[in-house]
Design a protein around this motif. Sequence first.
Motif, PDB file in Angstrom:
ATOM      1  N   ARG A  60       0.846  -1.191   0.000  1.00  0.00           N
ATOM      2  CA  ARG A  60       0.000   0.000   0.000  1.00  0.00           C
ATOM      3  C   ARG A  60       0.886   1.247   0.000  1.00  0.00           C
ATOM      4  O   ARG A  60       1.748   1.409   0.860  1.00  0.00           O
ATOM      5  CB  ARG A  60      -0.906  -0.015   1.236  1.00  0.00           C
ATOM      6  CG  ARG A  60      -1.746   1.233   1.391  1.00  0.00           C
ATOM      7  CD  ARG A  60      -2.704   1.406   0.261  1.00  0.00           C
ATOM      8  NE  ARG A  60      -3.411   2.690   0.360  1.00  0.00           N
ATOM      9  CZ  ARG A  60      -3.982   3.278  -0.658  1.00  0.00           C
ATOM     10  NH1 ARG A  60      -3.912   2.725  -1.856  1.00  0.00           N
ATOM     11  NH2 ARG A  60      -4.616   4.418  -0.492  1.00  0.00           N
ATOM     12  N   TYR A  76       0.882   5.659  -0.989  1.00  0.00           N
ATOM     13  CA  TYR A  76       0.113   6.835  -1.340  1.00  0.00           C
ATOM     14  C   TYR A  76       0.723   7.532  -2.547  1.00  0.00           C
ATOM     15  O   TYR A  76       1.904   7.395  -2.852  1.00  0.00           O
ATOM     16  CB  TYR A  76       0.057   7.808  -0.150  1.00  0.00           C
ATOM     17  CG  TYR A  76      -1.112   7.536   0.774  1.00  0.00           C
ATOM     18  CD1 TYR A  76      -2.254   8.319   0.711  1.00  0.00           C
ATOM     19  CD2 TYR A  76      -1.055   6.493   1.704  1.00  0.00           C
ATOM     20  CE1 TYR A  76      -3.325   8.064   1.561  1.00  0.00           C
ATOM     21  CE2 TYR A  76      -2.120   6.240   2.553  1.00  0.00           C
ATOM     22  CZ  TYR A  76      -3.253   7.034   2.471  1.00  0.00           C
ATOM     23  OH  TYR A  76      -4.312   6.779   3.304  1.00  0.00           O
ATOM     24  N   PRO A  88     -10.153  12.476  -0.914  1.00  0.00           N
ATOM     25  CA  PRO A  88     -11.142  11.380  -0.967  1.00  0.00           C
ATOM     26  C   PRO A  88     -10.533  10.089  -0.439  1.00  0.00           C
ATOM     27  O   PRO A  88      -9.308   9.888  -0.473  1.00  0.00           O
ATOM     28  CB  PRO A  88     -11.470  11.288  -2.456  1.00  0.00           C
ATOM     29  CG  PRO A  88     -10.265  11.840  -3.151  1.00  0.00           C
ATOM     30  CD  PRO A  88      -9.726  12.923  -2.252  1.00  0.00           C
ATOM     31  N   LEU A  89     -11.398   9.214   0.067  1.00  0.00           N
ATOM     32  CA  LEU A  89     -10.937   7.917   0.544  1.00  0.00           C
ATOM     33  C   LEU A  89     -10.431   7.082  -0.632  1.00  0.00           C
ATOM     34  O   LEU A  89     -10.897   7.244  -1.772  1.00  0.00           O
ATOM     35  CB  LEU A  89     -12.073   7.173   1.252  1.00  0.00           C
ATOM     36  CG  LEU A  89     -12.551   7.773   2.575  1.00  0.00           C
ATOM     37  CD1 LEU A  89     -13.785   7.019   3.072  1.00  0.00           C
ATOM     38  CD2 LEU A  89     -11.432   7.739   3.609  1.00  0.00           C
ATOM     39  N   PRO A  90      -9.454   6.233  -0.372  1.00  0.00           N
ATOM     40  CA  PRO A  90      -8.951   5.378  -1.461  1.00  0.00           C
ATOM     41  C   PRO A  90     -10.080   4.519  -2.039  1.00  0.00           C
ATOM     42  O   PRO A  90     -10.975   4.060  -1.333  1.00  0.00           O
ATOM     43  CB  PRO A  90      -7.898   4.514  -0.772  1.00  0.00           C
ATOM     44  CG  PRO A  90      -7.516   5.255   0.455  1.00  0.00           C
ATOM     45  CD  PRO A  90      -8.746   5.989   0.898  1.00  0.00           C
ATOM     46  N   ASP A  91     -10.019   4.340  -3.342  1.00  0.00           N
ATOM     47  CA  ASP A  91     -11.022   3.525  -4.026  1.00  0.00           C
ATOM     48  C   ASP A  91     -10.285   2.567  -4.969  1.00  0.00           C
ATOM     49  O   ASP A  91      -9.652   3.008  -5.938  1.00  0.00           O
ATOM     50  CB  ASP A  91     -11.987   4.415  -4.804  1.00  0.00           C
ATOM     51  CG  ASP A  91     -13.143   3.639  -5.417  1.00  0.00           C
ATOM     52  OD1 ASP A  91     -13.351   2.478  -4.985  1.00  0.00           O
ATOM     53  OD2 ASP A  91     -13.811   4.194  -6.317  1.00  0.00           O
ATOM     54  N   PRO A  92     -10.331   1.269  -4.710  1.00  0.00           N
ATOM     55  CA  PRO A  92     -11.063   0.626  -3.611  1.00  0.00           C
ATOM     56  C   PRO A  92     -10.341   0.818  -2.276  1.00  0.00           C
ATOM     57  O   PRO A  92      -9.182   1.179  -2.239  1.00  0.00           O
ATOM     58  CB  PRO A  92     -11.081  -0.837  -4.036  1.00  0.00           C
ATOM     59  CG  PRO A  92      -9.812  -0.993  -4.821  1.00  0.00           C
ATOM     60  CD  PRO A  92      -9.614   0.296  -5.553  1.00  0.00           C
ATOM     61  N   LEU A  93     -11.084   0.521  -1.184  1.00  0.00           N
ATOM     62  CA  LEU A  93     -10.490   0.637   0.136  1.00  0.00           C
ATOM     63  C   LEU A  93      -9.406  -0.422   0.314  1.00  0.00           C
ATOM     64  O   LEU A  93      -9.529  -1.549  -0.179  1.00  0.00           O
ATOM     65  CB  LEU A  93     -11.572   0.457   1.212  1.00  0.00           C
ATOM     66  CG  LEU A  93     -12.617   1.588   1.316  1.00  0.00           C
ATOM     67  CD1 LEU A  93     -13.711   1.176   2.297  1.00  0.00           C
ATOM     68  CD2 LEU A  93     -11.940   2.882   1.761  1.00  0.00           C
ATOM     69  N   HIS A 120     -11.397   5.427   9.914  1.00  0.00           N
ATOM     70  CA  HIS A 120     -10.791   6.670   9.444  1.00  0.00           C
ATOM     71  C   HIS A 120     -10.803   7.678  10.587  1.00  0.00           C
ATOM     72  O   HIS A 120     -11.852   7.898  11.218  1.00  0.00           O
ATOM     73  CB  HIS A 120     -11.588   7.208   8.246  1.00  0.00           C
ATOM     74  CG  HIS A 120     -11.065   8.499   7.715  1.00  0.00           C
ATOM     75  ND1 HIS A 120     -11.889   9.516   7.274  1.00  0.00           N
ATOM     76  CD2 HIS A 120      -9.789   8.966   7.557  1.00  0.00           C
ATOM     77  CE1 HIS A 120     -11.152  10.529   6.845  1.00  0.00           C
ATOM     78  NE2 HIS A 120      -9.875  10.218   7.013  1.00  0.00           N
ATOM     79  N   LEU A 139     -15.235   2.676   8.325  1.00  0.00           N
ATOM     80  CA  LEU A 139     -15.301   2.823   6.870  1.00  0.00           C
ATOM     81  C   LEU A 139     -16.535   2.104   6.321  1.00  0.00           C
ATOM     82  O   LEU A 139     -16.977   1.070   6.867  1.00  0.00           O
ATOM     83  CB  LEU A 139     -14.036   2.254   6.224  1.00  0.00           C
ATOM     84  CG  LEU A 139     -12.727   2.974   6.570  1.00  0.00           C
ATOM     85  CD1 LEU A 139     -11.543   2.230   5.974  1.00  0.00           C
ATOM     86  CD2 LEU A 139     -12.770   4.411   6.073  1.00  0.00           C
ATOM     87  N   ARG A 159     -17.085  -1.858   6.128  1.00  0.00           N
ATOM     88  CA  ARG A 159     -16.033  -2.527   6.900  1.00  0.00           C
ATOM     89  C   ARG A 159     -16.444  -2.759   8.358  1.00  0.00           C
ATOM     90  O   ARG A 159     -15.612  -2.852   9.246  1.00  0.00           O
ATOM     91  CB  ARG A 159     -14.753  -1.680   6.858  1.00  0.00           C
ATOM     92  CG  ARG A 159     -14.156  -1.553   5.453  1.00  0.00           C
ATOM     93  CD  ARG A 159     -13.770  -2.932   4.926  1.00  0.00           C
ATOM     94  NE  ARG A 159     -13.353  -2.903   3.528  1.00  0.00           N
ATOM     95  CZ  ARG A 159     -12.091  -2.782   3.128  1.00  0.00           C
ATOM     96  NH1 ARG A 159     -11.141  -2.662   4.037  1.00  0.00           N
ATOM     97  NH2 ARG A 159     -11.805  -2.798   1.849  1.00  0.00           N
TER      98      ARG A 159
END
Length: 636
Positions: free
Chosen positions: A477, A479, A505-510, A517, A555, A558
């Motif tokens: 993972r 960024y 924005p939140l990562p897509d996909p999580l 968060h 999230l 989740r």
Amino acid sequence: MSSDSEPAGHRIDKGKGRARSPDPTESSPLLGSTSGSYTSGVDPESPPLARRLYSRLLTVFVVSLSLCVFALLLCTVIIFSYRSRAVSASPDDIIQHALVVRGPDRVDVLNTTGDGGIWMKIHGRVGLDAGHVAGVNTVEGDSFVEDAWKAIGRWGIRRLGKVSVNLSAIAVTPEGDASHSLSTITLPPLELPLTANPPPDNTWLTPVAIPVLIRPTTDAKTLMRFVRQSWKEGTIRVKASIQQADVTGGGLTDGGWRRHIRISHSDIQTAVHISSLPHPGDDLPEASRFVTLDSFLIKSANDTLNISANATLINPIQSSLNAIVPSLPFIVYLPPNGTSPPVPLAHVQTSPFALTCGNTSLALTGVVLPLPHNASGALSEFLGAYISARDADILLETTLLPDVRVPTKFPAPHPRPQILHDVKIKDMKVKPVGQGMIASGTVLARVVLPPGIEVGIDVVRVFPDLLVYDGEVPESRAYDEDGLAIQVLNFPVDDGDRDVPPQPPLPDPLPERAFAHIRPDDWLPAFSEPGESRPGEGTVVNVSADIVDVPLEVLPGREREFSNFVSKVVFGTQGAVAGLQGEAAVAVHVNGLPFENGRHGEMQLTGLPFKGIVRIGKRNMLGDLSMDLNSARGLA
């Protein structure tokens, strides 16, 4: 006795013979009578030897006088003949074929005039083939008369020895474009040695050291266009124009007959080609190809930021030229940002150095200049690119070429520097509030500046925005590195300037195993103290900031992952490990960072990626609320 009688024994001769002088007696004078006129000439009755001697002396006198007159006339004819050839000779032909220049072997940059002029001392070798100009050099096939005639001319050149040359300012323009000036060159009066029948090698040239004043053009576009064209062709092609050239016989301090030999030419133009640039046909590379920054150090001292650096300069000209260059001042600009003009960032100067063929080491020192109020955007872009491991754009300007700014790159560190290290949340507690959950604890981190930046900093605020994982953060993972940004504000900062960083924005996909968060509503006050630097690190400070009742958002989708994590906390003997990953913003005061308004400055670094871990036990999860597992599952 008769009166006619004569004494006996005394007889008078009455014949017609020549009277004879009486015999001298004791009373006769020693010299004869001097009466009568004086006449020059030889007595006809003088001896023949005297007459012949007189005749020869007269002949010698007449012949000598004739020879002198003839020699004088001959010399006059020769002088006027050779002078006529010298006067009628084309200045361009003299420059191209008779004037021989080798070098420069060395260039000493002496100083600058403050108004764009550069004083240099040019060392080289020079000679003037006067025999070519006068046409008296020996040529195979010359007859005896021609050789004798030329010998007299060569003798005259040797007697003259040298000439003095006084030139007006030399205007240098691109060949074929006389409307755009490149520079003007001013030379002092010169002495040029004369030679006839020079040898084929360069042993007859005379070493010279000539001070020269050069005033380059201030038209940056013309200069850069000429440099690009010359680089592409591999040849420097210019035209030199001289309004007036006066040549006088003898040296500058000589007198006598030599000073009467004078020749003047006006409106002289000649082409100069120098073929010493590599890679013809290629486009001009960026300046960063020729200058490599080896190391640098920025350090806080006496309320300023001092700069020291070492660089390598690559000489692109393929020649054995050696140049002694004094300290050269430079100003480093940040490129325009939007409508803002270039921002002067730093003033640096080189130590004196010797420029040789190949690589030259440079030592530089300088200071960071006071930042104007409009520097925020340009400085943000510069620092953001640097910390993101992208070469940052800068502009260089030297007082030698005012208003000429050369774009280049400030090299980024590799690998990409990580500003936040060892991020942890100490004593983290999670508890339900209404329909949500809040978290509390103490964020701990090491703020590490890139190597070479040893400035005093004080971290005053932090703003974390992070995801919580069940277990450690997966290694795969990462960024987006383009999220890093810098913002510079004046201090004291108004409340309106303390806006929190925009929420990405939140990562897509999580990400896998991410379940929560955490993002505070406002900046968190921070406390920092100096830390211990490790090899390859700049300034280090240890930072702590308290998280007090910050919302913890599960999230979307989740809830099961969150329930599993709570189960590990409640039923595990040692609690559970939660991975932390996200981006943070920090606000720092930099010791010595100057601003034009005289106030201290604050820098906000946003988008700083980080990873960390936290261990949460049953006590941290339940706390004083005695929260049971069913309640936690119900909230999930």
